[in-house]
Write an enzyme that holds these catalytic residues in place. Structure first.
Site, PDB file in Angstrom:
ATOM      1  N   GLY D 149       0.827  -1.201   0.000  1.00  0.00           N
ATOM      2  CA  GLY D 149       0.000   0.000   0.000  1.00  0.00           C
ATOM      3  C   GLY D 149       0.865   1.255   0.000  1.00  0.00           C
ATOM      4  O   GLY D 149       2.085   1.201   0.172  1.00  0.00           O
ATOM      5  N   CYS D 150       0.209   2.395  -0.174  1.00  0.00           N
ATOM      6  CA  CYS D 150       0.963   3.649  -0.312  1.00  0.00           C
ATOM      7  C   CYS D 150       1.534   4.083   1.040  1.00  0.00           C
ATOM      8  O   CYS D 150       2.747   4.303   1.171  1.00  0.00           O
ATOM      9  CB  CYS D 150       0.069   4.723  -0.918  1.00  0.00           C
ATOM     10  N   TYR D 151       0.687   4.215   2.056  1.00  0.00           N
ATOM     11  CA  TYR D 151       1.229   4.557   3.381  1.00  0.00           C
ATOM     12  C   TYR D 151       2.263   3.529   3.835  1.00  0.00           C
ATOM     13  O   TYR D 151       3.339   3.898   4.316  1.00  0.00           O
ATOM     14  CB  TYR D 151       0.107   4.660   4.421  1.00  0.00           C
ATOM     15  N   THR D 153       4.324   1.750   2.189  1.00  0.00           N
ATOM     16  CA  THR D 153       5.607   1.923   1.508  1.00  0.00           C
ATOM     17  C   THR D 153       6.407   3.060   2.138  1.00  0.00           C
ATOM     18  O   THR D 153       7.586   2.911   2.481  1.00  0.00           O
ATOM     19  CB  THR D 153       5.372   2.200   0.007  1.00  0.00           C
ATOM     20  N   SER D 154       5.765   4.207   2.301  1.00  0.00           N
ATOM     21  CA  SER D 154       6.510   5.362   2.820  1.00  0.00           C
ATOM     22  C   SER D 154       6.910   5.156   4.275  1.00  0.00           C
ATOM     23  O   SER D 154       8.007   5.537   4.689  1.00  0.00           O
ATOM     24  CB  SER D 154       5.686   6.641   2.664  1.00  0.00           C
TER      25      SER D 154
END
Lengths: 344, 344, 344, 344
Positions: D149-151, D153-154
């Site tokens: 997911g995006c969150y 990953t970061s």
């Protein structure tokens, strides 16, 4: 690899040249100048370019070093190219000037609009106006190339097919245009502040914008006679993009305007005539060198409305500059110009 | 206190009525309807109104309860006011309709543009068009008031002084307008998404926007004859605001356009004719009921360009609705309409 | 009518004072200063205020004229109030200082963070910190009032109920905050340009923001002991608004945090404790003097997260300044502070 | 050329795959599905792709046709990949799933957070979590790949170097994150409207966001033990970008955090550890597959703050998906992933 220099690399057209040339397979930026940022690394000023220019540093411009490059881009305020062009050309280096210095062939007209003496009148005659859709042959052989302005690119491409057919002769045209804020450059002006520009729209320059004589020059060439034009630019809250809404007077209903535009731009890599009934969005060309055009006859009447959109920093400046470079040096016309606009 | 009902209170014009009336010294919202949000507290749906409507709850509309109010605002899609107006009027309650239901006096024209039968043709004759700068006297006595559309307000106020003097007769006019996204309402349409609308500009409705016949009706009344009009609306990335850029054909240079506008609107609380050379910004009227206008003659020529800005939800809808209410009920015309635009 | 002067009227807190005071029933701006804009009409600089200040003109500041007013607002960079305060107070005029000059009681600490000598150390002792929810009584009698900073207002109001109960003692707190661009002021800095600030988020000032010691001072007062704090501000692309997300360490599950906050702020006109589970939006307070707060225990655990939003130019600056003025002069605390946030 | 299919091509991750793959030298999209847009041309739906997909048309998904491709990307809501994966794999086609279907190895945990039965529990064991900076070897051999997911990953890339060294053991971490609106997808939800999302910031999902267990799973793997985490996402008014601000508890001052991060990510093409003192901007990675990271010790103290930014649609979704494809099929890891972020 073509050796490229950029004079005035800290403005928005300068960094856009860097972005485009970073992915160009046949050209390399070897020299970049800035008086104010001398000694600063490009990678420190523009974090998006950290991977591509780890070592490039802004230098004070030195004519000799410019002359050692194959081509010099001027991304400077007007007047700078005037003062350096002769020396650079004498070294055998070709010039692509993104400023207004060589756009107008009429020297007194230039001096009237820019409020100063022309600094290189002897070079005006050989300067080539870099609108490839009109001038491709002359561009190929140009030593000194003048990249069109942003509004002039979108407005000329919008009116050209009609003008060239003589269908606009005797008309008084209207160009109601909107630009994103990057058109005002990277200078720290009050009106360019986020808090001043966002959530608002306003017109400006109604009494006379410097792009007006450039547009009139191009339309007159195409039509073979001067055409009247009212040009009203507007500032809208977005970074990039020009939306030109162009109004003609009556055009004979027998003219198939859609077909005329499709034929005129058939084979043009960077002009997209959209299907009848379309509304081009500026975001559809953001970061791209395309001009998208749609033509309308409101309520099936005699007046024609043309909608023409570009990215002011790409087709309206640095992208068109690279397109010209590609033509001048025999590269594929779209080399380095592959970016697809982000949606969303 | 005047007892006010709002039918269709969940859209953007509904919440804007709530905001304006929250501070109105002589009116109080006692009844608000919504079929989809029945039972929901206004304070829960609109957190900006928590302090002002702690107890107000959306109800299913009941004609009898509407009839117990002094005035009913319709902030509904077209067609709804048609179906309820007769019953409400019969109860002695006055109607201020923000929808398009009673804006056009020509019933077949209404049916053509809205694609359905007119639901209350017998009431059209007594409907008063609520543009106070034109119709103040008739508004005072109106039982059924049609609030003008947003584009029609900005365009009519921009052209009126010239039209009333006959200076536009025989011309084909152009209205090149830009609207913020709130003009599309609170409906969840793809084109209204943040990711679709921000950082872009596009035209729309070139073939025929429903506001076109309304503008033409108003200009014809003012000029005493029909005037040709090409109307091109654009969507720009801001919440509120309309910027109308209006182009005439030639107007005799002897006409002092600036003076004409200043005289026409002298004493109008909500029309501000700005000094010569001004460029009104939409943000200067955000949240306010003002229309700011500037007039130009580009390059000192015969064509006149008028710039007219409003907040589409205030002077273009709910603010003008309350201005009409104030006139109808004898309140100060600016009661509740004191908001000063936020800058920045 | 109270006679009001504003020193430094061209910045964003200055124009916001003008907006708020334009509608204040008991105060009138009679004198406004700006060195750079001397002689310019307020109405020409701020078109949103054309109707309200048709004649007010920026003057060069003259101490004697300040002394003829009842109260002087300083909307200036730090250091200016230091240099003028003694003379103004000597004339019997009260001061409301929106700058940082008198916010810190610890003079060496002030000098350390602001990098210069304190210009009026003899006045620090009588300066009152203008957070009405803490200091209302002292404010009423203040001659010299220091308006809290924007971040300090949102963070202190968020932590206060817990701090005052000793529930934060020994903890190391986190304040992860976001501000709109107007927090950087009207100065023409590169980072405040539309094209630099929009469509992006970044942190800044992690090594030490000047609001940190002010917050620590306030928390220490409330807790009766110093509390550790990590404060990370972020810049987000909007004009106005601060969103403070506050993280505590463990708080005993027996503490009913929602009830604690509701009780602490019961009766406070400008603090809104939202229902459990709420997410306050900054837009819900735009233009308004409210602070909206919601408290959470993520996943029903021991850590408490407080969300606190204000408009940085209103409750975070000019609105709170007027709230303080109202208390100092015995006006209703919300006089002039009626603006309802625009949604949308 | 690799034959690629995309299931669910109309959402934002779908069109982003199309954009990236349009310039991929070794892969070609030959099949794209959408139930709602069957028969529509990609070029008509996404004008930015007119030049690249003149003939591609959305189809109703047919398992057999998927099986004729080399790889299938699922850009669908959760549950869809569950239902089609077995059949596609049986045909010898590899799967890259951008949805959440195979991200969690703990099936009951998946069912708890997604509120439905797991549709393909037998495949979970072989699913590979596609974070190349952790799992490159397993990715190369994967048949079924779950794109993070995006969150997650970061946040994971931000905490990993510390977690892997055991420096976070026993801590309760905080991830205070901000996302652009495209993270909510192309669905027409009220909260995603321009007029609802712009000019505002709000937190959401504090009680439990579905990305929380995914982050916890990754941190536990790296640390060798579970780590506590409070995760608060915020919505900010920009199209693309995630800014993660990560807070640890005390870390021994002897740890050179900057050096640790530089060493950990040396040689990683898509992780850029910025110089000490940097503040990564989300715009510096817009359209790019990079994660830029900066580490801080506020006020030279024991707490570490990590700033980590990505483009949620690229490194947070479609770009990382293509990066995984490149690894799986032996292409250069950055093939098709050359886009340089536009600044401005």
């Amino acid at each position: 690899m073509l050796k490229v220099a950029i004079v005035g690399g800290t403005g928005y057209t300068g960094v856009e040249l860097l972005r485009i040339l970073a992915l160009h397979p046949q050209a390399e930026v070897v020299y970049i100048t800035s008086r104010s940022e001398e000694g600063v690394r490009v990678a420190d000023m523009y974090p998006n370019l950290r991977e591509h220019y780890p070592d490039l540093v802004f230098s004070n411009p030195v004519a000799q070093q410019l002359g050692e490059c194959d081509v010099v881009f001027f991304a400077t305020p007007h007047g700078v190219a005037h003062s350096l062009a002769a020396e650079v050309l004498a070294a055998g280096t070709r010039i692509i000037d993104l400023s207004a210095d060589f756009r107008l062939q009429d020297i007194p007209l230039w001096e009237q609009w820019y409020g100063q003496s022309h600094g290189a009148p002897e070079l005006v005659g050989e300067a080539v106006y870099g609108l490839p859709e009109v001038n491709r042959k002359q561009i190929a052989g140009a030593r000194l190339l003048a990249v069109p302005g942003c509004y002039p690119t979108s407005v000329q491409l919008g009116f050209l097919p009609l003008a060239e057919q003589g269908l606009l002769n005797g008309q008084h045209l209207i160009a109601s245009c909107a630009s994103g804020v990057s058109g005002a450059g990277r200078g720290t002006k009050l009106g360019s502040l986020f808090c001043e520009a966002t959530e608002s729209v306003k017109a400006y320059g109604v009494q006379g914008h410097r792009h007006l004589p450039e547009i009139e020059q191009g339309l007159a060439r195409a039509a073979g006679q001067p055409l009247g034009l009212t040009f009203v630019p507007h500032l809208v809250p977005m970074i990039r993009g020009i939306h030109a809404t162009l109004y003609t007077a009556e055009i004979d209903m027998a003219v198939d305007v859609q077909a005329l535009y499709e034929q005129r731009y058939a084979g043009e890599r960077f002009v997209d005539v959209m299907p009848a009934g379309s509304f081009p969005e500026t975001r559809s060309v953001k970061g791209s060198n395309l001009c998208r055009i749609a033509v309308h006859r409101p309520q099936a009447g005699e007046r024609v409305v043309i909608l023409s959109v570009i990215d002011n920093l790409v087709k309206g400046a640095s992208g068109q500059a690279v397109q010209n470079m590609n033509i001048m040096f025999g590269f594929p016309e779209d080399a380095g110009l592959q970016t697809v606009a982000l949606i969303p």
